[in-house]
Write a protein that holds these residues in place. Structure first.
Motif, PDB file in Angstrom:
ATOM      1  N   ASP A   1      -8.634  -1.370  -0.787  1.00  0.00           N
ATOM      2  CA  ASP A   1      -8.506   0.082  -1.820  1.00  0.00           C
ATOM      3  C   ASP A   1      -7.220   0.656  -2.139  1.00  0.00           C
ATOM      4  O   ASP A   1      -7.670   1.421  -3.243  1.00  0.00           O
ATOM      5  CB  ASP A   1      -9.316   0.187  -1.223  1.00  0.00           C
ATOM      6  CG  ASP A   1     -11.134  -0.775  -1.745  1.00  0.00           C
ATOM      7  OD1 ASP A   1     -11.019  -1.630  -1.616  1.00  0.00           O
ATOM      8  OD2 ASP A   1     -11.893   0.174  -0.367  1.00  0.00           O
ATOM      9  N   LEU A   2      -6.574   0.777  -1.298  1.00  0.00           N
ATOM     10  CA  LEU A   2      -5.274   1.545  -2.157  1.00  0.00           C
ATOM     11  C   LEU A   2      -4.874   1.217  -2.674  1.00  0.00           C
ATOM     12  O   LEU A   2      -3.518   1.950  -3.713  1.00  0.00           O
ATOM     13  CB  LEU A   2      -4.555   1.889  -0.108  1.00  0.00           C
ATOM     14  CG  LEU A   2      -5.015   2.564   0.872  1.00  0.00           C
ATOM     15  CD1 LEU A   2      -4.320   2.563   2.062  1.00  0.00           C
ATOM     16  CD2 LEU A   2      -5.669   4.190   0.138  1.00  0.00           C
TER      17      LEU A   2
ATOM     18  N   ARG B   1      -2.887   8.754   3.554  1.00  0.00           N
ATOM     19  CA  ARG B   1      -3.467  10.734   3.370  1.00  0.00           C
ATOM     20  C   ARG B   1      -2.869  11.066   4.090  1.00  0.00           C
ATOM     21  O   ARG B   1      -2.368  12.192   2.446  1.00  0.00           O
ATOM     22  CB  ARG B   1      -4.878  10.572   4.432  1.00  0.00           C
ATOM     23  CG  ARG B   1      -4.913  11.976   4.478  1.00  0.00           C
ATOM     24  CD  ARG B   1      -6.279  11.683   5.652  1.00  0.00           C
ATOM     25  NE  ARG B   1      -5.756  12.191   6.881  1.00  0.00           N
ATOM     26  CZ  ARG B   1      -5.963  11.067   8.149  1.00  0.00           C
ATOM     27  NH1 ARG B   1      -6.801  10.525   8.376  1.00  0.00           N
ATOM     28  NH2 ARG B   1      -5.104  11.570   9.187  1.00  0.00           N
TER      29      ARG B   1
ATOM     30  N   ASN C   1       1.789   4.245  -3.238  1.00  0.00           N
ATOM     31  CA  ASN C   1       1.053   5.400  -3.268  1.00  0.00           C
ATOM     32  C   ASN C   1       2.143   6.214  -2.979  1.00  0.00           C
ATOM     33  O   ASN C   1       2.527   7.277  -2.390  1.00  0.00           O
ATOM     34  CB  ASN C   1       0.369   5.085  -1.917  1.00  0.00           C
ATOM     35  CG  ASN C   1      -1.123   4.768  -2.143  1.00  0.00           C
ATOM     36  OD1 ASN C   1      -2.046   5.722  -3.002  1.00  0.00           O
ATOM     37  ND2 ASN C   1      -1.616   3.703  -2.286  1.00  0.00           N
TER      38      ASN C   1
ATOM     39  N   ASP D   1     -10.449  -1.247   3.358  1.00  0.00           N
ATOM     40  CA  ASP D   1      -9.944   0.015   2.742  1.00  0.00           C
ATOM     41  C   ASP D   1      -8.748   0.258   2.464  1.00  0.00           C
ATOM     42  O   ASP D   1      -7.932   0.895   1.549  1.00  0.00           O
ATOM     43  CB  ASP D   1     -10.522   0.493   4.377  1.00  0.00           C
ATOM     44  CG  ASP D   1     -11.204   0.884   4.793  1.00  0.00           C
ATOM     45  OD1 ASP D   1     -12.809   0.855   3.538  1.00  0.00           O
ATOM     46  OD2 ASP D   1     -11.405   1.789   5.960  1.00  0.00           O
ATOM     47  N   ILE D   2      -7.404  -0.574   3.073  1.00  0.00           N
ATOM     48  CA  ILE D   2      -6.309  -0.511   2.463  1.00  0.00           C
ATOM     49  C   ILE D   2      -6.286  -1.338   1.379  1.00  0.00           C
ATOM     50  O   ILE D   2      -5.580  -0.628   0.533  1.00  0.00           O
ATOM     51  CB  ILE D   2      -5.509  -1.594   3.533  1.00  0.00           C
ATOM     52  CG1 ILE D   2      -5.362  -0.721   5.223  1.00  0.00           C
ATOM     53  CG2 ILE D   2      -4.294  -1.503   3.661  1.00  0.00           C
ATOM     54  CD1 ILE D   2      -4.580  -1.442   6.392  1.00  0.00           C
TER      55      ILE D   2
ATOM     56  N   ARG E   1     -14.650   5.750  14.356  1.00  0.00           N
ATOM     57  CA  ARG E   1     -14.484   4.910  12.131  1.00  0.00           C
ATOM     58  C   ARG E   1     -15.307   4.147  12.731  1.00  0.00           C
ATOM     59  O   ARG E   1     -16.554   3.452  12.198  1.00  0.00           O
ATOM     60  CB  ARG E   1     -13.029   4.740  12.558  1.00  0.00           C
ATOM     61  CG  ARG E   1     -13.581   3.285  11.336  1.00  0.00           C
ATOM     62  CD  ARG E   1     -11.916   3.149  10.705  1.00  0.00           C
ATOM     63  NE  ARG E   1     -12.176   1.815  10.134  1.00  0.00           N
ATOM     64  CZ  ARG E   1     -11.414   1.809   8.758  1.00  0.00           C
ATOM     65  NH1 ARG E   1     -11.762   3.200   8.080  1.00  0.00           N
ATOM     66  NH2 ARG E   1     -12.007   1.203   8.020  1.00  0.00           N
TER      67      ARG E   1
ATOM     68  N   LEU F   1     -11.803  -2.602   7.558  1.00  0.00           N
ATOM     69  CA  LEU F   1     -10.082  -1.957   7.256  1.00  0.00           C
ATOM     70  C   LEU F   1      -9.023  -2.688   6.387  1.00  0.00           C
ATOM     71  O   LEU F   1      -8.271  -2.305   6.084  1.00  0.00           O
ATOM     72  CB  LEU F   1      -9.485  -2.455   9.140  1.00  0.00           C
ATOM     73  CG  LEU F   1      -8.238  -1.219   9.018  1.00  0.00           C
ATOM     74  CD1 LEU F   1      -8.086  -0.301   8.500  1.00  0.00           C
ATOM     75  CD2 LEU F   1      -7.061  -1.485  10.718  1.00  0.00           C
TER      76      LEU F   1
ATOM     77  N   LEU G   1      -3.941   4.068   6.620  1.00  0.00           N
ATOM     78  CA  LEU G   1      -4.552   4.993   6.187  1.00  0.00           C
ATOM     79  C   LEU G   1      -4.133   5.825   6.239  1.00  0.00           C
ATOM     80  O   LEU G   1      -4.264   7.040   5.419  1.00  0.00           O
ATOM     81  CB  LEU G   1      -5.978   4.598   6.674  1.00  0.00           C
ATOM     82  CG  LEU G   1      -6.208   3.249   6.564  1.00  0.00           C
ATOM     83  CD1 LEU G   1      -7.815   3.306   7.032  1.00  0.00           C
ATOM     84  CD2 LEU G   1      -7.004   2.824   4.981  1.00  0.00           C
TER      85      LEU G   1
ATOM     86  N   TYR H   1      -4.063  -0.175  10.037  1.00  0.00           N
ATOM     87  CA  TYR H   1      -4.660   1.470  10.962  1.00  0.00           C
ATOM     88  C   TYR H   1      -3.591   2.494  10.475  1.00  0.00           C
ATOM     89  O   TYR H   1      -4.378   3.522   9.663  1.00  0.00           O
ATOM     90  CB  TYR H   1      -5.353   1.719  11.848  1.00  0.00           C
ATOM     91  CG  TYR H   1      -6.589   3.176  11.908  1.00  0.00           C
ATOM     92  CD1 TYR H   1      -7.242   3.593  11.471  1.00  0.00           C
ATOM     93  CD2 TYR H   1      -5.659   3.761  13.198  1.00  0.00           C
ATOM     94  CE1 TYR H   1      -7.677   4.877  11.354  1.00  0.00           C
ATOM     95  CE2 TYR H   1      -6.165   5.358  13.158  1.00  0.00           C
ATOM     96  CZ  TYR H   1      -6.822   6.045  12.322  1.00  0.00           C
ATOM     97  OH  TYR H   1      -7.887   7.142  12.166  1.00  0.00           O
ATOM     98  N   ARG H   2      -2.418   3.011  11.111  1.00  0.00           N
ATOM     99  CA  ARG H   2      -1.970   3.552  10.448  1.00  0.00           C
ATOM    100  C   ARG H   2      -1.592   3.667   8.815  1.00  0.00           C
ATOM    101  O   ARG H   2      -1.108   4.719   8.850  1.00  0.00           O
ATOM    102  CB  ARG H   2      -0.415   3.604  11.203  1.00  0.00           C
ATOM    103  CG  ARG H   2      -1.056   3.443  12.871  1.00  0.00           C
ATOM    104  CD  ARG H   2      -0.904   4.983  12.919  1.00  0.00           C
ATOM    105  NE  ARG H   2      -1.308   5.694  14.252  1.00  0.00           N
ATOM    106  CZ  ARG H   2      -1.474   6.645  15.293  1.00  0.00           C
ATOM    107  NH1 ARG H   2      -1.210   7.904  14.160  1.00  0.00           N
ATOM    108  NH2 ARG H   2      -2.492   6.556  16.270  1.00  0.00           N
TER     109      ARG H   2
ATOM    110  N   ALA I   1       1.175  -1.505  -0.335  1.00  0.00           N
ATOM    111  CA  ALA I   1      -0.209  -0.075  -0.185  1.00  0.00           C
ATOM    112  C   ALA I   1       0.698   1.039  -0.498  1.00  0.00           C
ATOM    113  O   ALA I   1       0.535   2.724  -0.668  1.00  0.00           O
ATOM    114  CB  ALA I   1      -1.303  -0.354   0.906  1.00  0.00           C
TER     115      ALA I   1
END
Length: 338
Positions: A335-336, A58, A23, A332-333, A195, A329, A54, A51-52, A19
């Motif tokens: 998806d990155l 960002r 990015n 979501d990661i 969240r 979670l 994300l 979680y970090r 991830a």
């Protein structure tokens, strides 16, 4: 379908690494960050685990962070090692400075590692445990963003301003170690409550009008509280001075102003100290180690636990069984990576 998913520690590391690099994070930075994130998830420190990722992505997308910055090391005095992160994340800067910190602590008895111009998101126990693995006593501290009100106030002045300490125990795998925010709770824990749409306990935060709140979203819009009232407030001020003013880097208020509303990881400095018990004690080393173990035994023999014992138990469990994470979670990661 269960709302939780089990991953091995290798899978946690791989997901974080992919991830980050996808990015735009440079490979060596991504490896250092993924390693710390995996340590957090391994020890069931959920607000500092996957979680970090994300938060880091960002922050990368904010344009504030230099994703391939090369840390540079200088040594202005025999016992002071400085690493300039050049607006990169702190993890690679710490890896760059650790060997010199260890070397100077062994030569001088005590040494300091100053990391400047860095973005820092993680717990501090990975750093102090790394120092303790060299047989040294370690301390670490950082400011963050001015999210925390001083005792008796209602507006943010301090960061969560964590303080960590590690004492090596030569005959044991883990050191005596603690790591705590001087705020009532870590910022990431309130973010996780928001969240998950869960209330927070009273005493964690104030809303925008300065009233105590159990609403995590109101807390994020207001100010966090210090732990222990005026005692936590004084410790938070000490960390602003030692890990901000003393090392020539930003205070939490300056860090928040520098962010300018983009919501990136806090940018500031970090101060780490290393003490060599062998240099302090010489021939008295073994006797003093016994004194330390007697102290620990006096705590545990009456049923009390040492700091981090639950974290160490989680560490062993995660090595055997992997870790359980929210399926949302993990998605979501993933998806990155799209």
């Amino acid at each position: 379908m269960s709302d939780r998913i089990n991953l091995s520690l290798d899978q946690v590391y791989d997901l974080a690494l992919r991830a980050l690099t996808h990015n735009g994070m440079a490979e060596d930075h991504a490896q250092a960050i993924a390693d710390v994130i995996t340590q957090g998830q391994r020890d069931e420190c959920h607000s500092h685990g996957l979680y970090r990722v994300l938060v880091c992505v960002r922050s990368l997308r904010s344009g504030k962070i230099a994703p391939a910055a090369r840390p540079t090391l200088t040594q202005p005095a025999p016992s002071i090692v400085k690493v300039d992160a050049h607006q990169g994340y702190s993890q690679l800067a710490f890896q760059t400075g650790l060997p010199a910190l260890v070397e100077q602590a062994r030569k001088q008895g005590v040494a300091a590692l100053v990391i400047r111009n860095c973005f820092h998101f993680s717990a501090l126990w990975p750093e102090v445990e790394a120092i303790a693995r060299h047989g040294l006593v370690g301390m670490a501290m950082t400011p963050s963003h001015a999210w925390v009100a001083p005792e008796g106030g209602s507006k943010g002045v301090f960061g969560t301003n964590p303080l960590a300490f590690a004492w090596p125990r030569p005959n044991r795998e883990e050191p005596f170690v603690f790591d705590f925010a001087t705020s009532a709770i870590a910022r990431g824990d309130i973010e996780l409550h928001a969240r998950q749409q869960q209330p927070i306990p009273l005493g964690w935060a104030l809303d925008a009008e300065g009233a105590p709140t159990t609403d995590a979203h109101a807390a994020l819009a207001g100010a966090m509280q210090t732990f222990g009232g005026h005692k936590g407030s004084a410790l938070a001020a000490m960390i602003e001075l030692l890990a901000g003013a003393l090392i020539g880097d930003m205070t939490s208020a300056e860090s928040l102003a520098f962010d300018d509303g983009v919501g990136a990881t806090p940018c500031h400095g970090e101060l780490l100290l290393a003490f060599d018990p062998q240099r302090f004690l010489g021939d008295d080393f073994e006797q003093s180690q016994q004194r330390a173990e007697q102290l620990f035994a006096a705590i545990t023999d009456q049923g009390a636990r040492l700091p981090s014992q639950r974290r160490f138990a989680a560490r062993q469990r995660s090595k055997r069984e992997g870790v359980w994470l929210s399926r949302s979670l993990v998605q979501d990661i993933k998806d990155l990576l799209a």
